[in-house]
Design a protein around this motif. Structure first.
Motif, short mmCIF file in Angstrom:
data_model
loop_
_atom_site.label_atom_id
_atom_site.label_comp_id
_atom_site.label_asym_id
_atom_site.label_seq_id
_atom_site.Cartn_x
_atom_site.Cartn_y
_atom_site.Cartn_z
N ALA A 36 30.26 -12.44 109.07
CA ALA A 36 29.71 -13.60 109.75
C ALA A 36 28.39 -13.19 110.39
O ALA A 36 28.24 -12.10 110.90
CB ALA A 36 30.67 -14.10 110.81
N CYS A 37 27.45 -14.11 110.33
CA CYS A 37 26.13 -13.85 110.89
C CYS A 37 26.18 -14.04 112.40
O CYS A 37 26.36 -15.15 112.89
CB CYS A 37 25.18 -14.85 110.23
N LEU A 38 26.11 -12.95 113.13
CA LEU A 38 26.39 -13.00 114.57
C LEU A 38 25.17 -12.58 115.38
O LEU A 38 24.56 -11.55 115.11
CB LEU A 38 27.56 -12.07 114.88
N LEU A 39 24.83 -13.40 116.37
CA LEU A 39 23.76 -13.05 117.30
C LEU A 39 24.36 -12.92 118.68
O LEU A 39 25.07 -13.82 119.14
CB LEU A 39 22.69 -14.13 117.37
N THR A 40 24.11 -11.83 119.36
CA THR A 40 24.53 -11.70 120.75
C THR A 40 23.29 -11.83 121.62
O THR A 40 22.31 -11.11 121.43
CB THR A 40 25.21 -10.34 120.97
N VAL A 41 23.35 -12.79 122.54
CA VAL A 41 22.16 -13.19 123.28
C VAL A 41 22.42 -13.03 124.78
O VAL A 41 23.50 -13.40 125.24
CB VAL A 41 21.81 -14.67 122.98
N PRO A 42 21.47 -12.53 125.57
CA PRO A 42 21.64 -12.56 127.02
C PRO A 42 21.56 -14.00 127.53
O PRO A 42 20.83 -14.82 126.96
CB PRO A 42 20.48 -11.72 127.54
N ALA A 43 22.32 -14.29 128.58
CA ALA A 43 22.46 -15.69 129.03
C ALA A 43 21.12 -16.32 129.36
O ALA A 43 20.89 -17.49 129.04
CB ALA A 43 23.39 -15.74 130.24
N GLU A 44 20.22 -15.56 129.98
CA GLU A 44 18.97 -16.19 130.42
C GLU A 44 18.05 -16.54 129.24
O GLU A 44 17.16 -17.37 129.38
CB GLU A 44 18.25 -15.28 131.42
N ARG A 45 18.30 -15.95 128.07
CA ARG A 45 17.46 -16.25 126.89
C ARG A 45 18.13 -17.26 125.96
O ARG A 45 17.59 -17.58 124.91
CB ARG A 45 17.19 -14.97 126.10
N LEU A 46 19.30 -17.72 126.33
CA LEU A 46 20.08 -18.54 125.40
C LEU A 46 19.32 -19.77 124.94
O LEU A 46 19.23 -20.05 123.74
CB LEU A 46 21.40 -18.97 126.06
N LEU A 47 18.73 -20.51 125.90
CA LEU A 47 18.07 -21.76 125.52
C LEU A 47 16.93 -21.51 124.56
O LEU A 47 16.75 -22.24 123.58
CB LEU A 47 17.57 -22.49 126.77
N ALA A 48 16.14 -20.45 124.83
CA ALA A 48 15.00 -20.16 123.96
C ALA A 48 15.46 -19.82 122.55
O ALA A 48 14.90 -20.32 121.55
CB ALA A 48 14.20 -19.00 124.56
N VAL A 49 16.52 -19.01 122.47
CA VAL A 49 17.03 -18.63 121.15
C VAL A 49 17.59 -19.85 120.42
O VAL A 49 17.33 -20.08 119.23
CB VAL A 49 18.10 -17.53 121.30
N MET A 50 18.38 -20.65 121.17
CA MET A 50 18.99 -21.83 120.54
C MET A 50 17.93 -22.81 120.05
O MET A 50 18.05 -23.40 118.99
CB MET A 50 19.91 -22.53 121.55
N PRO A 107 29.30 -12.07 133.21
CA PRO A 107 30.22 -11.29 134.04
C PRO A 107 31.37 -12.15 134.57
O PRO A 107 31.27 -13.37 134.65
CB PRO A 107 29.33 -10.79 135.19
N LYS A 108 32.45 -11.47 134.96
CA LYS A 108 33.66 -12.15 135.41
C LYS A 108 33.43 -12.93 136.71
O LYS A 108 33.94 -14.04 136.88
CB LYS A 108 34.73 -11.08 135.63
N ASP A 109 32.61 -12.37 137.61
CA ASP A 109 32.45 -13.01 138.91
C ASP A 109 31.46 -14.17 138.89
O ASP A 109 31.48 -15.02 139.78
CB ASP A 109 32.03 -11.97 139.97
N LYS A 110 30.58 -14.24 137.88
CA LYS A 110 29.65 -15.37 137.81
C LYS A 110 29.52 -15.84 136.37
O LYS A 110 28.53 -15.54 135.68
CB LYS A 110 28.28 -14.95 138.36
N PRO A 111 30.53 -16.53 135.87
CA PRO A 111 30.47 -16.99 134.48
C PRO A 111 29.62 -18.24 134.35
O PRO A 111 30.10 -19.36 134.46
CB PRO A 111 31.94 -17.26 134.14
N GLU A 112 28.33 -18.06 134.15
CA GLU A 112 27.45 -19.22 134.04
C GLU A 112 26.46 -19.02 132.91
O GLU A 112 25.86 -17.95 132.78
CB GLU A 112 26.70 -19.43 135.36
N VAL A 113 26.30 -20.05 132.09
CA VAL A 113 25.31 -20.04 131.02
C VAL A 113 24.53 -21.35 131.08
O VAL A 113 25.04 -22.34 131.62
CB VAL A 113 25.96 -19.89 129.62
N PRO A 114 23.32 -21.38 130.55
CA PRO A 114 22.59 -22.66 130.52
C PRO A 114 23.24 -23.63 129.54
O PRO A 114 23.78 -23.22 128.51
CB PRO A 114 21.18 -22.27 130.09
N SER A 115 23.18 -24.91 129.89
CA SER A 115 23.76 -25.94 129.02
C SER A 115 22.87 -26.19 127.81
O SER A 115 21.65 -26.13 127.92
CB SER A 115 23.93 -27.23 129.81
N VAL A 116 23.48 -26.45 126.67
CA VAL A 116 22.69 -26.77 125.47
C VAL A 116 22.75 -28.26 125.13
O VAL A 116 22.44 -28.66 124.02
CB VAL A 116 23.13 -25.92 124.25
#
Lengths: 153, 171
Positions: A29-43, A92-101
């Motif tokens: 499977a074609c898999l990209l692992t992205v840091p949360a703060e770059r998610l929107l730009a990558v998406m 991380p476990k203590d702050k599970p937050e990602v930008p909304s797409v």
């Protein structure tokens, strides 16, 4: 059926993705692992890029890895080009937050609400992040590994 | 009864009345009428609803007993057959439907989930038995119960309506 996305990208596009902090894993499977703060730009790049044009967001799921935190996994598919890709974000476990797409794929609305409801991952910028499956009074997020049943009235 | 050539004394009149007049109460007639035409609310929640529909269809033919008039509105319903898994999210809606039904009204818990929570008893989202929120009259266990079982449950309810004494709590 569906081909590997990375085989369709140019060297330039691949280095662009790597420049955004993506780890690319083209095996299977074609898999990209992205840091949360770059998610929107990558998406945004994956959706708008002519080579990929990932115009369909299939699913958003979350995995509880215990002490290692949460993984939020996006399944993307290009209807026009017939390629698919998986995007993974580790938080991380203590702050599970990602930008909304939701701004990129409106269909992400309910998927993100479900992930929030059951796993307690928050999506920054979501228009209405509230429970979707469980009742409003429910305490906790039941699919987390550390969730314990509370007796109800 | 031969009465000619005989004086009509009081004891004979009593005997005559005793053998020829049936005394009943208005209650009994009303109960008889009610128990023979129960209108259920179409309240299917899960797979048990399929069996409830089968009970209403031609093979099992709930209409034989007068119970086939499934109503889409709680205002017209007499009984609520809770057919399926009740979640906590659905519970307020179910309770409101019950409260909207006119008196007298009865509740049948159909299937393991409605009776006790069934396999989801320990789940975070399922009500462990609808008797947590509604006064259940008849429990029909099974997963799902066959239409025969539901019909038997309705006939148990019929007996309960006709003989309210058997259902009364012991003091």
């Amino acid at each position: 059926m569906s081909e590997n996305l990375f085989a369709k990208l140019t060297e330039h596009q691949l280095s662009d993705l790597a420049g955004l902090g993506c780890q690319l894993d083209g095996e299977g499977a074609c898999l990209l692992t992205v840091p949360a703060e770059r998610l929107l730009a990558v998406m945004k790049m994956l959706r708008d890029d002519v080579a990929s044009s990932m115009n369909y967001l299939g699913d958003i799921t979350a995995v509880d890895r215990g002490e290692a935190g949460f993984e939020i996994i996006y399944q993307l598919f290009s209807v026009t080009r017939g390629v698919k890709a998986t995007v993974k974000v580790k938080v991380p476990k203590d702050k599970p937050e990602v930008p909304s797409v939701v701004s990129l794929w409106p269909g992400a609305d309910w998927m993100e609400r479900e992930a929030y409801d059951l796993m307690g991952v928050t999506f920054a910028g979501h228009p209405e992040l509230k429970r979707i499956l469980l009742d409003e009074d429910f305490a906790g997020h039941p699919l987390r590994k550390d969730f314990r049943m509370q007796p109800r009235e | 009864m031969e009465m000619k050539n005989d004086t009509l004394n009081e004891s004979k009149i009593k005997e005559f009345l005793k053998n020829n007049i049936i005394v009943t109460s208005f209650d009994a007639i009303v109960r008889w009428a009610r128990s023979n035409s129960l209108w259920p609310l179409s309240s299917g929640l899960a797979c048990c609803a399929i069996e409830m529909m089968a009970a209403g269809a031609s093979r099992f033919d709930l209409a034989r007993f007068g119970y086939e008039v499934f109503r889409p509105s709680p205002r017209q319903a007499d009984i609520i057959i809770v057919a399926g898994t009740l979640t906590w999210k659905m519970a307020p809606a179910m309770k409101r439907l019950y409260e909207q039904m006119p008196e007298p009204k009865w509740v049948i818990a159909m299937g393991g989930c409605a009776c006790t929570g069934g396999p989801f008893k320990d789940s975070y989202s399922v009500v462990p038995g609808v008797d947590k929120i509604l006064p259940v009259d008849v429990y029909v266990p099974g997963c799902p119960p066959r239409p025969d079982a539901l019909i038997d449950g309705l006939l148990q309810l019929k007996a309960k309506i006709q003989n309210p004494d058997i259902a009364r709590k012991k003091e």
